[in-house]
Design a protein around this motif. Sequence first.
Motif, PDB file in Angstrom:
ATOM      1  N   ASN A 162       0.849  -1.190   0.000  1.00  0.00           N
ATOM      2  CA  ASN A 162       0.000   0.000   0.000  1.00  0.00           C
ATOM      3  C   ASN A 162       0.882   1.236   0.000  1.00  0.00           C
ATOM      4  O   ASN A 162       2.113   1.155  -0.084  1.00  0.00           O
ATOM      5  CB  ASN A 162      -0.951  -0.024   1.200  1.00  0.00           C
ATOM      6  CG  ASN A 162      -0.199  -0.189   2.502  1.00  0.00           C
ATOM      7  OD1 ASN A 162       0.756   0.532   2.764  1.00  0.00           O
ATOM      8  ND2 ASN A 162      -0.614  -1.168   3.310  1.00  0.00           N
ATOM      9  N   ARG A 181      -5.806   5.660   0.371  1.00  0.00           N
ATOM     10  CA  ARG A 181      -6.040   5.041   1.667  1.00  0.00           C
ATOM     11  C   ARG A 181      -5.596   3.588   1.590  1.00  0.00           C
ATOM     12  O   ARG A 181      -5.436   3.020   0.511  1.00  0.00           O
ATOM     13  CB  ARG A 181      -7.524   5.081   2.029  1.00  0.00           C
ATOM     14  CG  ARG A 181      -8.400   4.375   1.000  1.00  0.00           C
ATOM     15  CD  ARG A 181      -9.841   4.264   1.454  1.00  0.00           C
ATOM     16  NE  ARG A 181     -10.690   3.670   0.443  1.00  0.00           N
ATOM     17  CZ  ARG A 181     -10.736   2.372   0.159  1.00  0.00           C
ATOM     18  NH1 ARG A 181      -9.945   1.530   0.813  1.00  0.00           N
ATOM     19  NH2 ARG A 181     -11.543   1.906  -0.774  1.00  0.00           N
ATOM     20  N   ASP A 182      -5.354   2.972   2.762  1.00  0.00           N
ATOM     21  CA  ASP A 182      -4.996   1.549   2.787  1.00  0.00           C
ATOM     22  C   ASP A 182      -6.202   0.704   2.380  1.00  0.00           C
ATOM     23  O   ASP A 182      -7.341   1.025   2.704  1.00  0.00           O
ATOM     24  CB  ASP A 182      -4.564   1.130   4.193  1.00  0.00           C
ATOM     25  CG  ASP A 182      -3.235   1.739   4.564  1.00  0.00           C
ATOM     26  OD1 ASP A 182      -2.579   2.296   3.668  1.00  0.00           O
ATOM     27  OD2 ASP A 182      -2.860   1.655   5.751  1.00  0.00           O
ATOM     28  N   LEU A 183      -5.928  -0.417   1.658  1.00  0.00           N
ATOM     29  CA  LEU A 183      -6.990  -1.368   1.357  1.00  0.00           C
ATOM     30  C   LEU A 183      -7.396  -2.087   2.629  1.00  0.00           C
ATOM     31  O   LEU A 183      -6.553  -2.444   3.460  1.00  0.00           O
ATOM     32  CB  LEU A 183      -6.513  -2.399   0.333  1.00  0.00           C
ATOM     33  CG  LEU A 183      -6.274  -1.895  -1.097  1.00  0.00           C
ATOM     34  CD1 LEU A 183      -5.660  -3.010  -1.925  1.00  0.00           C
ATOM     35  CD2 LEU A 183      -7.565  -1.416  -1.727  1.00  0.00           C
ATOM     36  N   THR A 184      -8.690  -2.301   2.781  1.00  0.00           N
ATOM     37  CA  THR A 184      -9.160  -3.057   3.938  1.00  0.00           C
ATOM     38  C   THR A 184      -8.982  -4.551   3.682  1.00  0.00           C
ATOM     39  O   THR A 184      -8.807  -4.993   2.547  1.00  0.00           O
ATOM     40  CB  THR A 184     -10.645  -2.773   4.198  1.00  0.00           C
ATOM     41  OG1 THR A 184     -11.417  -3.301   3.104  1.00  0.00           O
ATOM     42  CG2 THR A 184     -10.908  -1.282   4.336  1.00  0.00           C
ATOM     43  N   GLY A 185      -9.047  -5.322   4.757  1.00  0.00           N
ATOM     44  CA  GLY A 185      -8.955  -6.775   4.614  1.00  0.00           C
ATOM     45  C   GLY A 185     -10.072  -7.320   3.751  1.00  0.00           C
ATOM     46  O   GLY A 185      -9.866  -8.247   2.950  1.00  0.00           O
ATOM     47  N   ASP A 186     -11.280  -6.762   3.875  1.00  0.00           N
ATOM     48  CA  ASP A 186     -12.408  -7.232   3.062  1.00  0.00           C
ATOM     49  C   ASP A 186     -12.186  -6.940   1.588  1.00  0.00           C
ATOM     50  O   ASP A 186     -12.540  -7.742   0.719  1.00  0.00           O
ATOM     51  CB  ASP A 186     -13.707  -6.569   3.530  1.00  0.00           C
ATOM     52  CG  ASP A 186     -14.175  -7.113   4.875  1.00  0.00           C
ATOM     53  OD1 ASP A 186     -13.694  -8.199   5.263  1.00  0.00           O
ATOM     54  OD2 ASP A 186     -15.017  -6.456   5.521  1.00  0.00           O
ATOM     55  N   GLU A 187     -11.596  -5.775   1.274  1.00  0.00           N
ATOM     56  CA  GLU A 187     -11.323  -5.437  -0.123  1.00  0.00           C
ATOM     57  C   GLU A 187     -10.277  -6.394  -0.714  1.00  0.00           C
ATOM     58  O   GLU A 187     -10.398  -6.843  -1.860  1.00  0.00           O
ATOM     59  CB  GLU A 187     -10.853  -3.988  -0.225  1.00  0.00           C
ATOM     60  CG  GLU A 187     -11.984  -2.981   0.005  1.00  0.00           C
ATOM     61  CD  GLU A 187     -11.474  -1.553   0.121  1.00  0.00           C
ATOM     62  OE1 GLU A 187     -12.245  -0.632  -0.181  1.00  0.00           O
ATOM     63  OE2 GLU A 187     -10.304  -1.361   0.526  1.00  0.00           O
ATOM     64  N   ASN A 224      -5.895  -5.761  12.067  1.00  0.00           N
ATOM     65  CA  ASN A 224      -5.480  -4.396  11.753  1.00  0.00           C
ATOM     66  C   ASN A 224      -3.995  -4.408  11.397  1.00  0.00           C
ATOM     67  O   ASN A 224      -3.174  -4.908  12.161  1.00  0.00           O
ATOM     68  CB  ASN A 224      -5.712  -3.493  12.967  1.00  0.00           C
ATOM     69  CG  ASN A 224      -5.482  -2.025  12.632  1.00  0.00           C
ATOM     70  OD1 ASN A 224      -4.601  -1.670  11.861  1.00  0.00           O
ATOM     71  ND2 ASN A 224      -6.287  -1.163  13.248  1.00  0.00           N
ATOM     72  N   LYS A 257      -8.018 -10.325   8.696  1.00  0.00           N
ATOM     73  CA  LYS A 257      -8.947  -9.900   9.746  1.00  0.00           C
ATOM     74  C   LYS A 257      -8.264  -9.080  10.837  1.00  0.00           C
ATOM     75  O   LYS A 257      -8.879  -8.701  11.836  1.00  0.00           O
ATOM     76  CB  LYS A 257      -9.613 -11.131  10.373  1.00  0.00           C
ATOM     77  CG  LYS A 257     -10.469 -11.950   9.404  1.00  0.00           C
ATOM     78  CD  LYS A 257     -11.650 -11.153   8.877  1.00  0.00           C
ATOM     79  CE  LYS A 257     -12.543 -12.006   7.984  1.00  0.00           C
ATOM     80  NZ  LYS A 257     -13.681 -11.227   7.437  1.00  0.00           N
TER      81      LYS A 257
END
Length: 834
Positions: A37, A72-78, A115, A113
């Motif tokens: 990222n 922004r950082d990619l989320t785990g779900d993305e 942070n 899952k």
Amino acid sequence: MDKTQALQNLLNGTATEEEINLLKGGLASGEISIGGNVNQSVIIIGSGNTVELSPAALDRLGGRSLLGDLDRDLTGDEIAAGLNRLEAELPIRAPILLTQFQEQTRRLRPSLKTNPKSLSDHAHRERVEALAQVNSLCMEALDISFNALCLGEEPPEYDPRSPFRGLESFRPEDSEFFFGREALTKKLVGKINSHPFLAVLGASGSGKSSLVMAGLIPALGSDHVIFRPGTNPLEALETMKENTLVVVDQFEELFTLTRDDVLRKEFIARLFETIGHNKVIITLRSDFLGEVAKYRTLNDEVQNHLENVPPMDLDELRRAMEGQAGVVGLCFEADLSQQILDDVAGEPGAMPLLQHALWELWNRRHGRNLRASEYRAFGGVKQAITNTAEKVYGECIKAEQEQLRDIFLRLTRLDDSDERRDTRRRIPLSGLIPSEHDIASITLLLDKLANARLIVKTVYDDKTEIEIAHEALIRHWSRLIVWLNEDRDYLRLREGVSEDAREWENSGRDASLLNHRGARLEMALAINKKASSRLNTSEQNYLNACEFLRVKEQKEKYLRRAVVASIIILALISISVITTMGLTGQLSRLIYRPLDIVWVEIPAGDFLMGSSDKEILAVQQACPSCDVRNEQPVHKVYLDAYSIGKYEITNQQYNQCVKAGLCNRPANNLYATDEFASYPVTHVAWKDGLAFCEWNGGSLPSEAQWEKAARGSSIEPSAGLTYPWGDTWDATRANADIGNNGSVMKVGSFSPLSDGEYGVADMSGNVWEWVSDWYKADYYTASPARNPTGPESGNYKVLRGGSFANSSIDARSTYRTYYDLGNVSNDLGFRCVK
């Protein structure tokens, strides 16, 4: 300029614009990739060497636009959504990359899952490196970054069709992929338009069939019919319409597969009769011109109207391969096209070798890219066919390998000349099923071979035919060449049996076509002893008929001799001598010969003998007083092939033995009556049953032989009570369970409902049946696993099958009881095996 040095300069802030452009070019080509990222990113050069980039270095390299919307950082779900999308696309666009992708996915998923700020340094580094690798795979397969995929961007459209035919010929529907023969196609169009007959000749692998199918036929654009001569070439001519383009592909089959010369001549005559209202094109291997010369009309037409198809030159091959790839948007890596052409140069039959290598390369595609590294991995043009065949062979278990060998040997026609021009031939699916194998296992193996493009399956309305995809496989697969040379004599012998069997079947089983006699029959019967050349069902039936005819003729011969001997004896010697002969039984044995028994063949193989714990429990619940522990343990048994009587021995059959003086009279008054001729013989002691069977060239069955014929070939424990027809008792299928009929019935009264897997009747109920084994309650504990024949001694002989006077429990296929071998009763009979 060195990319590694350019990267180092980028990191320390001294990179020139030229170095920046060099790195950007590497990113565009996929040689360099970026993952992670904005705040933690790495750049990869080569195979997995990673360097972490600072935000400033990323900005200088234009990282934000290359990575997509990463403010922004990619989320785990993305990330998880992106992984799912990529996993769905890879089997379509780059199946060869799936393993690498799955390795990186296993590294990534545990952290999705969590942070990112909570990860340890090691876990954080693992995540960043895995994302970089996934991004590299995504760019290569989908032509967009993984980050863009995660954020919902659609990858460019992709054509998933293979433009390469492998070993299979091009067909009219493949014309969009056919390149390199444009000038020759135009020439052929002119020839067939100027004269209604054209012979297209060429060496095996020259591409003559593909030229006609995918080049000439689409160029003409007329209605057409395509067929191959096969074993019955007249069949296709029966429905021929006028004003149709008639294409006879692989015309050499008229000489390799059609045995009847009269049929050949009729086909040739009728084919040329159609030329008045049809255009006719044939494709023919040029090495079969010698056979053509034997038929004057055909030879004249071929010599006057032929076109020899030369091998494709390198320029034509290049146009073909690059044109095919271009249809679906594939690109060859730099210099790969030339490397392939260098490898195929000088190879006879280059086109099928090239197409198979290209098909293998397509299976290893990286999105739109065909890589030189993948080409080298499977050995290139010269190793592609062998590697594919060996890979399939190596993935088979031993039994499948034996089946695979038999399949390819059957699909190859042996050439008897010194040139050994072995060719492929089409075989109906039924012709590939050895008599001792089930069709399901062979069908699955054929699917595997078809998926690997080693064979072609052609499905018609009511049949499926199989053939080797191309004769290049026969010429280049060293294992097949060894098989053919090892078994050549046996294979010729089996080919003769196969051809005679086919004619016999096609004639409606005309006895005059049973051509195998004497020593020739003995040699043919020995085929099944060689595992690599087993007979199929049709061949086995044919040889059985030959053997039956031999036995019948011998019986008739003996009977004629007996009659002549009797006449001479009556004429030349006194009545007292004749009386003496009658008393000693010699005359009776000459006159009274065994009546025919309907035999059922039971193939060699394993089956499951005895009752499982579940079966025993079901019996004890139905009959608490029944002791059936002698049916255990359940165990697998192998039996050689044998034949068993379809029915119990009848009064009529047994009476013939009594008349011959070899069997004792039964203890009843019914055995010699016409009314009860077709009923099972009863009141027969064990030794008389044995004497009868031996008189018929057989014996009483062993327990194992009896049970396999009743129970079938399953090697899985039954779910409940087992009868020949299934797991559930059915009083409409057997004469048993007291009250059903109350007395013995004619043999076959419940057939075919009573029949098991092999078609043997009345094995449940009607009469108990003697078997050859001595009885021992715990015999199964030490029972041999191969061809068991029972204990060496004992006090009683085993009975099987139950009778009209017994319950359904006694009529199970696994039930075993015993009787004194000298006792007789009104519900005790037997059948024979040989």
